[in-house]
Motif scaffolding. Sequence first.
Motif, PDB file in Angstrom:
ATOM      1  N   GLY A 352      15.404-100.292  54.031  1.00  0.00           N
ATOM      2  CA  GLY A 352      14.230-101.053  53.642  1.00  0.00           C
ATOM      3  C   GLY A 352      13.486-101.492  54.877  1.00  0.00           C
ATOM      4  O   GLY A 352      13.730-101.009  55.980  1.00  0.00           O
ATOM      5  N   VAL A 353      12.589-102.430  54.705  1.00  0.00           N
ATOM      6  CA  VAL A 353      11.845-102.966  55.842  1.00  0.00           C
ATOM      7  C   VAL A 353      12.667-104.079  56.480  1.00  0.00           C
ATOM      8  O   VAL A 353      13.019-105.048  55.810  1.00  0.00           O
ATOM      9  N   PRO A 354      13.015-103.950  57.772  1.00  0.00           N
ATOM     10  CA  PRO A 354      13.812-104.998  58.432  1.00  0.00           C
ATOM     11  C   PRO A 354      13.100-106.343  58.359  1.00  0.00           C
ATOM     12  O   PRO A 354      11.903-106.448  58.623  1.00  0.00           O
ATOM     13  N   SER A 355      13.857-107.368  58.004  1.00  0.00           N
ATOM     14  CA  SER A 355      13.258-108.693  57.853  1.00  0.00           C
ATOM     15  C   SER A 355      13.105-109.412  59.183  1.00  0.00           C
ATOM     16  O   SER A 355      12.148-110.153  59.397  1.00  0.00           O
ATOM     17  N   ASP A 356      14.046-109.186  60.099  1.00  0.00           N
ATOM     18  CA  ASP A 356      14.014-109.874  61.389  1.00  0.00           C
ATOM     19  C   ASP A 356      13.097-109.117  62.344  1.00  0.00           C
ATOM     20  O   ASP A 356      13.266-107.917  62.582  1.00  0.00           O
ATOM     21  N   ASN A 357      12.125-109.818  62.890  1.00  0.00           N
ATOM     22  CA  ASN A 357      11.162-109.197  63.800  1.00  0.00           C
ATOM     23  C   ASN A 357      11.653-109.356  65.233  1.00  0.00           C
ATOM     24  O   ASN A 357      11.750-110.458  65.754  1.00  0.00           O
ATOM     25  N   VAL A 358      11.976-108.224  65.904  1.00  0.00           N
ATOM     26  CA  VAL A 358      12.514-108.300  67.268  1.00  0.00           C
ATOM     27  C   VAL A 358      11.441-108.051  68.321  1.00  0.00           C
ATOM     28  O   VAL A 358      11.728-108.077  69.514  1.00  0.00           O
ATOM     29  N   GLY A 359      10.232-107.782  67.897  1.00  0.00           N
ATOM     30  CA  GLY A 359       9.162-107.543  68.857  1.00  0.00           C
ATOM     31  C   GLY A 359       7.815-107.557  68.171  1.00  0.00           C
ATOM     32  O   GLY A 359       7.716-107.356  66.959  1.00  0.00           O
ATOM     33  N   GLU A 360       6.796-107.814  68.956  1.00  0.00           N
ATOM     34  CA  GLU A 360       5.438-107.855  68.408  1.00  0.00           C
ATOM     35  C   GLU A 360       4.648-106.656  68.931  1.00  0.00           C
ATOM     36  O   GLU A 360       4.487-106.484  70.139  1.00  0.00           O
ATOM     37  N   LEU A 361       4.167-105.836  67.976  1.00  0.00           N
ATOM     38  CA  LEU A 361       3.377-104.652  68.313  1.00  0.00           C
ATOM     39  C   LEU A 361       1.908-104.908  68.041  1.00  0.00           C
ATOM     40  O   LEU A 361       1.546-105.496  67.016  1.00  0.00           O
ATOM     41  N   ILE A 362       1.059-104.444  68.938  1.00  0.00           N
ATOM     42  CA  ILE A 362      -0.387-104.512  68.755  1.00  0.00           C
ATOM     43  C   ILE A 362      -0.882-103.122  68.366  1.00  0.00           C
ATOM     44  O   ILE A 362      -0.390-102.114  68.870  1.00  0.00           O
ATOM     45  N   ASN A 363      -1.871-103.079  67.467  1.00  0.00           N
ATOM     46  CA  ASN A 363      -2.429-101.801  66.968  1.00  0.00           C
ATOM     47  C   ASN A 363      -1.331-100.931  66.374  1.00  0.00           C
ATOM     48  O   ASN A 363      -1.156 -99.766  66.741  1.00  0.00           O
ATOM     49  N   ASN A 364      -0.592-101.522  65.431  1.00  0.00           N
ATOM     50  CA  ASN A 364       0.593-100.853  64.896  1.00  0.00           C
ATOM     51  C   ASN A 364       0.374-100.229  63.516  1.00  0.00           C
ATOM     52  O   ASN A 364       1.331 -99.991  62.777  1.00  0.00           O
ATOM     53  N   THR A 365      -0.883 -99.972  63.124  1.00  0.00           N
ATOM     54  CA  THR A 365      -1.155 -99.278  61.864  1.00  0.00           C
ATOM     55  C   THR A 365      -2.076 -98.096  62.119  1.00  0.00           C
ATOM     56  O   THR A 365      -2.899 -98.109  63.045  1.00  0.00           O
ATOM     57  N   ALA A 366      -1.917 -97.054  61.293  1.00  0.00           N
ATOM     58  CA  ALA A 366      -2.763 -95.868  61.398  1.00  0.00           C
ATOM     59  C   ALA A 366      -2.801 -95.179  60.038  1.00  0.00           C
ATOM     60  O   ALA A 366      -1.839 -95.250  59.256  1.00  0.00           O
TER      61      ALA A 366
END
Length: 711
Positions: A352-366
């Motif tokens: 599934g989608v991991p609940s814990d966020n280990v990093g912040e991504l910029i421009n992460n959709t396409a």
Amino acid sequence: MAQWTHMSQMLPHLTNETINNLYPPTAFPIEVRHFLAQWIEGQRWDDFALENVEQKNQAQALLDQTISMLQSIAQQTTNVVDKMKLMQFSKNMNIFQAQPLQFGVMVRDILNQERGLLDTSAQPQFQPFPNIESSFPNMQDLDCLVLKVLEVQNIRQKMHQMQEELNWERQNYESLQGAIQPNGLDPTLSESQKLQNHIQQLEYNVQAMAKRFQLLKECVDCLDQCQTRLIGSLKAWRWGQHKATIGLPFDDNLNTLQTWCEQLLGVNGKLRQELVLLGEPMPELQERLGKLLQVLIQSSLLVDKQPPQVIKTQSKFSTTVRYLLGEKVAPGKPVLLKAQIINEIQARNLGGVPSDNVGELINNTAILEHNTSSKSTCATFRNMSIKKIKRADRKGSESVTEEKFALLFSTEITITGCDTPYRIQMISLPVVVIVHGSQDNNALATIIWDCAFSEPDRVPFLVPERVPWRMMYSTLNSKFTSEVMTEHNLDQYNQHFLAQKIFDKPDFSDDFSNILVSWAQFNKEVLPGRPFTFWQWFEGVMELTKKHLKEYWSEGLIFGFIGKQHLHLILKDRPNGTFLLRFSDSEIGGITIAYVSASENGGQKIQNIQPFTKRDLEIRCLGDRIRDISHITYLYPDFPKHDVFKKYFTEPQPSPVGGYIPVTLLTKVGTEANSDSLPATLLPGSPHSVGGFSGTDDDMDLEQILQTFST
């Protein structure tokens, strides 16, 4: 795999003895030839010969790929017997680990014998069917599947036609019977005959229906087998992409696999339609087709262009994800892919989608976009960046450059002809996140070790702590030749010296091949007496060669990695002025000149000129420096230096305009630099050597740059 297509038609006409001689059951059974047909025919085997020892690494790479693909296919097959056989085949292949060239020559001979059989055969049954050949894997199996589906469809159509004909006959019979009875004719015989015909028709229909049931089951079985091989090929593609990091050859073209995916999706849809038209429920087949459809849809997402495997925070990077069923995506709302960074623990627990966020991504959709010219459907993340990263608790002496992450790409997608959307996801190859450029070298070492020594279908991102030296050397050679972009491999002397260096055994003369080398020896522990690790030293040599010495290395003018004992052994009987080029043992990214000169007592000694670094070679190239130094005359063993290095000499520059005095940079060494005849101020320095070939300190002669002025 055209050759195997032809051979498979010939095999029924060959004796068992001939087949066993052609495909030795214990070394290269026919099943291996079948499962890896396209890959085998896509490699270069014809050049292999036992006497060509320089091909050993190439043969080793092909052997390792063969074993990996057999293991991957075994993991995917649902047939227990096939799974066990394939695993046993992969184990048996290890007999060639000591002599990989024998493996290459064996496959070469098998392919040549196949060609011979095909060339000499004139029987028509050996000729291929027209238009049956294709470039993508297991086309013959897929063709067989398509023919089976067509047969199912034909039976259904014939049954429909027979039912209509039977209804028409019944109507005619009823009309005829109504017309005969008033005339007093006895219809019993005629009616009995009609009834008997009717019963025969029904019996035929029942038999045809039973045959249709069996054919449908065979179709689903065949679809399962074809899709299992497709999934294996997709894994092999990803595995090849992984290995490309260390320089192994890799064909990144996905068009063949995309065609295969689309074909299997179409077959799945036709079979599901046939089950609906059957009129009778077959829940087992419906469930199997549903699971196959889900696996196919979810497996068709691939990372086409991987992100950099060493990523610096706050730096832009790009990556491309491709969906092989893009043309089958239901029209309407655009498909948006999202990327997030995950750690090793999260990679082991995907679903599934991991609940814990280990990093912040910029421009992460396409958005998935279809390119009509290339017929590919891709989502390109062009300006992605890691803004911040959350590190796990480190164990012992573990460094931040040893921690591995990955990018997870996910979306929800609906395929034309399917009622429900599917959640699909794919992870990238492992990446190491750094915050400063000084960490780049150590991070790259982590990636190299991971790509070289990880196993297929591993638990992310486990790698062995120790590997045999032969595997380590094969990796170093592949990485060196690919990075430098040369076909000139490291030779056996280079290999032996590298082993002596990493194991700190300069006097060891036996075979290192099966001695285990650890990750710590590779890039955690500094080399004895040096402030750097083995990888840092090797990478420095690789970088210097790539930028300044590629042509010299490719033409075999650089001896490269050589120890002092071997150096003295090969130079001790050479005349004064004989020299060779070797990589510095004491300095990162340096190349030095070792040469024979006269000693003070009338004997001989070996001098080592202070290494030339990247900065030195940017000022004056290696060819000009060799021309400058009068002490050296013959490249080992006896090539005049002006003959072999002439093309690397820089032509004299024209005199500058405006009355300026021209300036020329020259390289002088030792006493030559202190000569009274030289018309310029000299940097201090003198040679440091030990006479009588008893040994020298490494790289102790001082190289001098002299400015010579002339009018």
